[in-house]
Design a protein around this motif. Structure first.
Motif, PDB file in Angstrom:
ATOM      1  N   THR A   1       1.076  -1.113   0.090  1.00 21.43           N
ATOM      2  CA  THR A   1       0.092  -0.069   0.077  1.00 21.43           C
ATOM      3  C   THR A   1       0.754   1.270  -0.104  1.00 21.43           C
ATOM      4  N   GLY A   2       1.453   1.449  -1.026  1.00 18.83           N
ATOM      5  CA  GLY A   2       2.779   2.503  -1.184  1.00 18.83           C
ATOM      6  C   GLY A   2       3.994   1.950  -0.749  1.00 18.83           C
ATOM      7  N   THR A   3       5.148   2.313  -1.177  1.00 16.71           N
ATOM      8  CA  THR A   3       6.346   1.848  -0.899  1.00 16.71           C
ATOM      9  C   THR A   3       6.656   2.484   0.494  1.00 16.71           C
ATOM     10  N   LYS A   4       6.274   3.339   1.087  1.00 16.57           N
ATOM     11  CA  LYS A   4       6.498   3.932   2.342  1.00 16.57           C
ATOM     12  C   LYS A   4       6.369   2.715   3.326  1.00 16.57           C
ATOM     13  N   GLU A   5       5.100   2.279   3.241  1.00 11.96           N
ATOM     14  CA  GLU A   5       4.826   1.196   4.141  1.00 11.96           C
ATOM     15  C   GLU A   5       5.619  -0.041   3.964  1.00 11.96           C
TER      16      GLU A   5
ATOM     17  N   HIS B   1      18.583  11.323   2.493  1.00 14.61           N
ATOM     18  CA  HIS B   1      17.789  10.124   2.282  1.00 14.61           C
ATOM     19  C   HIS B   1      16.409  10.439   2.435  1.00 14.61           C
ATOM     20  N   TYR B   2      15.507   9.345   1.734  1.00 14.60           N
ATOM     21  CA  TYR B   2      13.955   9.487   1.795  1.00 14.60           C
ATOM     22  C   TYR B   2      13.948   9.153   3.147  1.00 14.60           C
ATOM     23  N   PRO B   3      13.425   9.621   4.190  1.00 14.00           N
ATOM     24  CA  PRO B   3      13.517   9.737   5.708  1.00 14.00           C
ATOM     25  C   PRO B   3      12.946   8.379   6.148  1.00 14.00           C
TER      26      PRO B   3
ATOM     27  N   LEU C   1      19.587   2.065  -1.133  1.00 18.67           N
ATOM     28  CA  LEU C   1      19.914   3.054  -2.467  1.00 18.67           C
ATOM     29  C   LEU C   1      18.950   3.469  -3.052  1.00 18.67           C
ATOM     30  N   ASN C   2      18.796   4.553  -3.698  1.00 21.86           N
ATOM     31  CA  ASN C   2      17.627   5.067  -4.198  1.00 21.86           C
ATOM     32  C   ASN C   2      18.385   6.077  -5.470  1.00 21.86           C
ATOM     33  N   TYR C   3      18.279   5.506  -6.607  1.00 22.71           N
ATOM     34  CA  TYR C   3      18.749   6.200  -7.897  1.00 22.71           C
ATOM     35  C   TYR C   3      17.731   5.693  -8.672  1.00 22.71           C
TER      36      TYR C   3
ATOM     37  N   ASN D   1      17.654   9.883  -7.307  1.00 19.14           N
ATOM     38  CA  ASN D   1      17.559  10.027  -6.024  1.00 19.14           C
ATOM     39  C   ASN D   1      16.642  10.896  -5.530  1.00 19.14           C
ATOM     40  N   ASN D   2      15.991  10.788  -4.667  1.00 17.18           N
ATOM     41  CA  ASN D   2      15.329  11.694  -3.789  1.00 17.18           C
ATOM     42  C   ASN D   2      16.070  12.087  -2.584  1.00 17.18           C
ATOM     43  N   PRO D   3      16.658  13.402  -2.220  1.00 14.60           N
ATOM     44  CA  PRO D   3      16.282  14.624  -2.688  1.00 14.60           C
ATOM     45  C   PRO D   3      17.281  15.050  -4.051  1.00 14.60           C
TER      46      PRO D   3
ATOM     47  N   SER E   1      16.896  -1.534  -3.093  1.00 21.85           N
ATOM     48  CA  SER E   1      16.994  -0.686  -3.974  1.00 21.85           C
ATOM     49  C   SER E   1      15.548  -0.013  -4.075  1.00 21.85           C
ATOM     50  N   ASP E   2      15.676   1.360  -3.892  1.00 22.54           N
ATOM     51  CA  ASP E   2      14.311   1.940  -3.955  1.00 22.54           C
ATOM     52  C   ASP E   2      14.108   2.634  -5.268  1.00 22.54           C
ATOM     53  N   ALA E   3      13.286   1.987  -6.320  1.00 19.01           N
ATOM     54  CA  ALA E   3      13.255   2.318  -7.659  1.00 19.01           C
ATOM     55  C   ALA E   3      12.310   3.286  -8.156  1.00 19.01           C
ATOM     56  N   ALA E   4      11.868   4.288  -7.206  1.00 25.08           N
ATOM     57  CA  ALA E   4      10.650   5.027  -7.509  1.00 25.08           C
ATOM     58  C   ALA E   4      10.627   6.015  -8.565  1.00 25.08           C
ATOM     59  N   TYR E   5      12.082   6.485  -8.970  1.00 27.43           N
ATOM     60  CA  TYR E   5      11.815   7.393  -9.969  1.00 27.43           C
ATOM     61  C   TYR E   5      12.547   6.694 -11.372  1.00 27.43           C
ATOM     62  N   THR E   6      12.656   5.522 -11.455  1.00 27.38           N
ATOM     63  CA  THR E   6      13.264   4.872 -12.667  1.00 27.38           C
ATOM     64  C   THR E   6      12.556   5.173 -13.915  1.00 27.38           C
TER      65      THR E   6
ATOM     66  N   ASN F   1       9.231  -0.621  -5.886  1.00 24.63           N
ATOM     67  CA  ASN F   1       8.735   0.077  -6.873  1.00 24.63           C
ATOM     68  C   ASN F   1       7.427   0.519  -6.569  1.00 24.63           C
ATOM     69  N   THR F   2       6.795   1.535  -7.158  1.00 23.76           N
ATOM     70  CA  THR F   2       5.793   2.329  -6.937  1.00 23.76           C
ATOM     71  C   THR F   2       5.096   3.021  -8.162  1.00 23.76           C
ATOM     72  N   LEU F   3       3.730   3.311  -8.179  1.00 24.16           N
ATOM     73  CA  LEU F   3       3.039   3.961  -9.316  1.00 24.16           C
ATOM     74  C   LEU F   3       2.968   5.510  -8.690  1.00 24.16           C
ATOM     75  N   SER F   4       3.294   5.628  -7.419  1.00 20.17           N
ATOM     76  CA  SER F   4       3.067   7.197  -6.943  1.00 20.17           C
ATOM     77  C   SER F   4       3.637   8.425  -8.044  1.00 20.17           C
ATOM     78  N   LYS F   5       4.730   7.936  -8.447  1.00 18.10           N
ATOM     79  CA  LYS F   5       5.422   9.101  -9.295  1.00 18.10           C
ATOM     80  C   LYS F   5       5.587   8.570 -10.708  1.00 18.10           C
ATOM     81  N   SER F   6       5.747   7.316 -10.915  1.00 15.32           N
ATOM     82  CA  SER F   6       5.689   6.970 -12.577  1.00 15.32           C
ATOM     83  C   SER F   6       4.357   7.028 -13.155  1.00 15.32           C
TER      84      SER F   6
ATOM     85  N   TRP G   1      -3.118   6.845  -4.091  1.00 12.37           N
ATOM     86  CA  TRP G   1      -3.561   5.712  -4.365  1.00 12.37           C
ATOM     87  C   TRP G   1      -3.157   4.569  -3.351  1.00 12.37           C
ATOM     88  N   ARG G   2      -1.792   4.899  -2.959  1.00 15.54           N
ATOM     89  CA  ARG G   2      -1.023   4.009  -2.277  1.00 15.54           C
ATOM     90  C   ARG G   2      -0.880   2.590  -3.124  1.00 15.54           C
ATOM     91  N   ILE G   3      -0.031   2.676  -3.937  1.00 18.76           N
ATOM     92  CA  ILE G   3       0.027   1.241  -4.914  1.00 18.76           C
ATOM     93  C   ILE G   3       1.464   1.214  -5.091  1.00 18.76           C
TER      94      ILE G   3
HETATM   95  C1  LIG Z   1      12.727   7.743  -2.689  1.00 15.94           C
HETATM   96  C2  LIG Z   1      11.327   7.476  -2.456  1.00 15.94           C
HETATM   97  N1  LIG Z   1      10.872   6.215  -1.876  1.00 15.94           N
HETATM   98  C3  LIG Z   1       9.693   6.158  -1.739  1.00 15.94           C
HETATM   99  C4  LIG Z   1       8.737   6.987  -1.623  1.00 15.94           C
HETATM  100  C5  LIG Z   1       7.366   6.657  -1.057  1.00 15.94           C
HETATM  101  O1  LIG Z   1       6.382   6.449  -2.128  1.00 15.94           O
HETATM  102  P1  LIG Z   1       4.999   5.905  -2.043  1.00 15.94           P
HETATM  103  O2  LIG Z   1       3.775   6.837  -2.491  1.00 15.94           O
HETATM  104  O3  LIG Z   1       5.083   4.488  -2.818  1.00 15.94           O
HETATM  105  O4  LIG Z   1       4.864   5.418  -0.743  1.00 15.94           O
HETATM  106  C6  LIG Z   1       8.917   8.388  -1.883  1.00 15.94           C
HETATM  107  C7  LIG Z   1       8.016   9.340  -2.139  1.00 15.94           C
HETATM  108  O5  LIG Z   1       8.332  10.536  -1.924  1.00 15.94           O
HETATM  109  C8  LIG Z   1      10.447   8.446  -2.460  1.00 15.94           C
HETATM  110  O6  LIG Z   1      10.753   9.884  -2.875  1.00 15.94           O
END
Ligand SMILES: Cc1ncc(COP(=O)(O)O)c(C=O)c1O
Length: 397
Positions: free
Chosen positions: A108-112, A134-136, A180-182, A184-186, A212-217, A243-248, A254-256
């Motif tokens: 339900t979102g990658t934060k979870e 880092h992403y907090p 790792l997150n590339y 990268n946020n921020p 590996s956090d692929a949120a922005y790939t 991986n997440t549909l939040s940004k892509s 939606w939390r997915i």
């Molecule tokens: C690097 C990174 N990972 C994970 C998340 C969380 O995304 P999600 O909406 O899938 O919980 C974010 C959201 O800003 C992010 O920037």
């Protein structure tokens, strides 16, 4: 009966002492108050896309929720068709094979997922290697699990990549996870393939789980996706990917998302998760299938919108003597500020004086001091207004 002395009882767990409220949760309250007092705030702080998902995704959610059979609890693995859609995306975009039966867990979102994976993996005292900034949730998840973070500075002179060779052997041997997150946020930085290869070799050498956090790939300005860690040979033995549909796919609310991999930690994670939630709303997963099957052109067009916004914001800084690294992906600009400012004071003052809200660098770690993060999540016309206000205030300050 003796009266209980309530002063002896603290209802807040010790665990929580390590976790102050999430920055954006507090900022939401501050901004609500400002709005109640009639102020209009332009928010370029949180990383929430402003553009909508594709109309077919919204239609699918609507239609699927008309079916009375879609409203019950769902299995923690979701329907097979949903996992197949993620596997299909991985094959199409990254040429990576993932078995829909064994290697994909809906989130339900990658934060979870990022938070819970650490609760499934980390015991008190375990070392977790966390990049700074880092992403907090990497750090909070570590701390609440009782783990010991070891921070890896991301420096501009190293293109915001952690120096894995600089990690002392004794720390590497004790570490259980490397985050790792590339892209990268921020910082907006991207990592070359060779860096992912190096990280996988590190994982093998020290038996460290690479997360590996692929949120922005798929949010890239040259219209090529960046790297899935699974493209590196031998990665599946030591790595998992979020991986997440939040940004892509513009679906942050939606939390997915998904946790992908074949590492045994997926079993522990699923076991923990089965004790926490009761699956994902089926129509959201069904609409997720529609999103994952969208033509790549839709993403590319949307990415060009971010690129134009990036160029616009950069154009406002052209007369400032700032060394901003130009991001080729993600939705952020990581902007150095004058040394006389603390980043939180800077963003507070900016909010008070101009009604533009941006994020202080320090919410992403101590290395974020001296920086602010601007999110490219407003249409050009609003970004222009925000940038005029920022530059006027900054120039006069
Ligand atoms: C690097 C990174 N990972 C994970 C998340 C969380 O995304 P999600 O909406 O899938 O919980 C974010 C959201 O800003 C992010 O920037």
């Amino acid at each position: 009966m003796d009266k209980i002395d309530n002063n002896l009882k603290s209802y807040s767990s010790k665990r929580l002492e390590k976790a102050p409220p999430y920055f954006f949760s507090e900022l939401d309250q501050i901004i609500s108050k400002l709005k109640e007092n009639g102020k209009e705030i332009i928010r370029l702080d949180i990383g929430s896309p402003d553009l909508p998902p594709h109309h077919s995704v919204i239609e699918k959610l609507y239609n699927a929720s008309q079916d009375p059979n879609t409203h019950g609890y769902q299995s923690h693995l979701g329907p097979k068709a949903y996992r197949q859609a993620w596997a299909g995306m991985y094959k199409k975009v990254f040429n990576v094979d993932l078995d829909p039966d064994k290697s994909l867990i809906p989130l339900t979102g990658t934060k979870e997922g990022i938070f819970h994976l650490q609760q499934a993996c980390i015991d008190p005292g375990d070392v977790v290697l966390v990049p700074d900034p880092h992403y907090p949730t990497y750090l909070r998840g570590t701390q609440i699990a009782g783990g010991t973070p070891y921070l890896l500075p991301l420096k501009p002179e190293n293109n915001f990549l952690p120096d894995l060779d600089a990690i002392p052997t004794a720390i590497a041997e004790k570490a259980k996870i490397l985050w790792l997150n590339y892209p990268n946020n921020p910082t907006g930085a991207s990592a070359p393939f060779s860096f992912f290869e190096k990280a996988v070799a590190f994982g093998h050498k020290y038996n460290v789980l690479i997360c590996s956090d692929a949120a922005y790939t798929q949010v890239t300005f040259n219209n090529k996706p960046t790297t899935s860690i699974f493209q590196v040979s031998g990665a599946k033995e030591v790595a998992v990917e979020f991986n997440t549909l939040s940004k892509s796919h513009n679906m942050a609310g939606w939390r997915i998302g998904v946790l992908a991999g074949t590492h045994p930690i997926l079993d522990s994670f699923l076991s923990l998760k089965s004790n926490i939630d009761s699956g994902q709303f089926l129509p959201i997963m069904q609409a997720g299938i529609t999103a994952l099957n969208l033509d790549i052109d839709w993403l590319q067009e949307r990415n060009q919108v971010y690129k134009k916004r990036r160029d616009l914001v950069l154009s406002y800084f052209k007369d400032f003597d700032l060394s901003i690294q130009i991001p080729e992906a993600a939705i952020y600009l990581w902007v150095p500020i004058p040394p006389k400012w603390k980043s939180k004071d800077f963003t507070n003052e900016l909010l008070n004086k101009t009604a533009v809200s941006i994020a202080p660098g320090t919410i992403f770690g101590d290395q974020g001091e001296g920086y602010v993060r601007i999110t490219l999540n407003k249409p050009i016309a609003i970004l222009e207004i925000a940038m005029q206000k920022i530059i006027k205030w900054w120039g006069n300050d």
